[in-house]
Design an enzyme around this catalytic site. Structure first.
Site, PDB file in Angstrom:
ATOM      1  N   SER A   1     -48.492 -21.459 -34.937  1.00  0.00           N
ATOM      2  CA  SER A   1     -49.010 -22.033 -33.703  1.00  0.00           C
ATOM      3  C   SER A   1     -50.476 -21.666 -33.557  1.00  0.00           C
ATOM      4  O   SER A   1     -50.927 -20.666 -34.116  1.00  0.00           O
ATOM      5  CB  SER A   1     -48.227 -21.487 -32.499  1.00  0.00           C
ATOM      6  OG  SER A   1     -48.788 -21.943 -31.289  1.00  0.00           O
TER       7      SER A   1
ATOM      8  N   TYR B   1     -43.928 -14.017 -28.827  1.00  0.00           N
ATOM      9  CA  TYR B   1     -44.170 -15.305 -29.488  1.00  0.00           C
ATOM     10  C   TYR B   1     -45.482 -15.261 -30.274  1.00  0.00           C
ATOM     11  O   TYR B   1     -45.533 -15.644 -31.437  1.00  0.00           O
ATOM     12  CB  TYR B   1     -44.203 -16.415 -28.434  1.00  0.00           C
ATOM     13  CG  TYR B   1     -44.423 -17.799 -29.001  1.00  0.00           C
ATOM     14  CD1 TYR B   1     -43.363 -18.519 -29.534  1.00  0.00           C
ATOM     15  CD2 TYR B   1     -45.690 -18.383 -28.996  1.00  0.00           C
ATOM     16  CE1 TYR B   1     -43.550 -19.794 -30.050  1.00  0.00           C
ATOM     17  CE2 TYR B   1     -45.883 -19.654 -29.508  1.00  0.00           C
ATOM     18  CZ  TYR B   1     -44.818 -20.358 -30.031  1.00  0.00           C
ATOM     19  OH  TYR B   1     -45.013 -21.625 -30.546  1.00  0.00           O
TER      20      TYR B   1
ATOM     21  N   ALA C   1     -47.118 -12.646 -31.403  1.00  0.00           N
ATOM     22  CA  ALA C   1     -47.015 -11.730 -32.541  1.00  0.00           C
ATOM     23  C   ALA C   1     -46.255 -12.365 -33.701  1.00  0.00           C
ATOM     24  O   ALA C   1     -46.664 -12.237 -34.865  1.00  0.00           O
ATOM     25  CB  ALA C   1     -46.330 -10.437 -32.114  1.00  0.00           C
TER      26      ALA C   1
ATOM     27  N   LYS D   1     -45.896 -15.612 -34.390  1.00  0.00           N
ATOM     28  CA  LYS D   1     -46.657 -16.714 -34.980  1.00  0.00           C
ATOM     29  C   LYS D   1     -47.860 -16.196 -35.762  1.00  0.00           C
ATOM     30  O   LYS D   1     -48.187 -16.715 -36.831  1.00  0.00           O
ATOM     31  CB  LYS D   1     -47.089 -17.707 -33.895  1.00  0.00           C
ATOM     32  CG  LYS D   1     -45.910 -18.425 -33.240  1.00  0.00           C
ATOM     33  CD  LYS D   1     -45.085 -19.187 -34.260  1.00  0.00           C
ATOM     34  CE  LYS D   1     -43.988 -19.988 -33.634  1.00  0.00           C
ATOM     35  NZ  LYS D   1     -43.239 -20.797 -34.585  1.00  0.00           N
TER      36      LYS D   1
END
Length: 170
Positions: A59, A73, A75, A77
């Site tokens: 992302s 999230y 961390a 990605k």
């Protein structure tokens, strides 16, 4: 000619959203697929074939932006990007390419859950330079590029397919 004939692709998150559309597009383009997802029943519903490239869906969050209340999230990605680079370095000599795809906001079940009101969706759309969310098929097309011979000298990269959210300041 099928763009991915003779290629093997590992698609994670293949039971819905971007992963599902990527798996379908890759299969249509001749790839052999290894599909991974948390929802076995939805995964079992996908038309099996064969193929050749490793692409992690990461992302822009954790790469070019941080958002509050999303530490886990972000961390995970960001970790995928590091894993992409390490695996590309380790396996490049064997002809294995490893890349990451970094979509922006995408109209998926997860995206709809995160932006669960008209106002929230409008706010997320407004973050993007294109002033809209991506359709999962658009992100799948970027994955197709990464998996195809069109990117045969591309490995260890993080490709932004983010509608300009990483550069937009309006």
């Amino acid at each position: 000619m099928e763009a991915l004939a003779g290629k093997l692709a590992l698609v994670t998150g293949a039971s819905s959203g971007i992963g599902r559309e990527t798996a379908k597009l890759f299969a249509q383009n001749g790839a052999a697929l290894v599909l991974v997802a948390r929802r076995r029943q939805a995964l079992d519903a996908l038309s099996r074939r064969g193929g050749g490239s490793l692409i992690f869906v990461s992302s822009f969050v954790g790469y070019s932006a941080g958002l509050p209340n999303m530490a886990a999230y972000v961390a995970s990605k960001a970790g995928l990007i590091g894993l992409t680079q390490a695996l590309a370095s380790e396996f490049g000599g064997q002809g294995i390419r490893v890349n990451a795809l970094l979509p922006g906001g995408t109209d998926t079940p997860m995206g709809r859950e995160a932006a669960n009101s008209v106002e929230a969706r409008a706010w997320v759309e407004g973050l993007h330079a294109l002033k809209r969310l991506a359709r999962p098929e658009e992100i799948a097309l970027s994955a197709l590029y990464q998996a195809s011979d069109a990117s045969s000298f591309t490995t260890g990269t993080a490709l932004l397919a983010d509608g300009g959210v990483s550069i937009s300041r309006s």
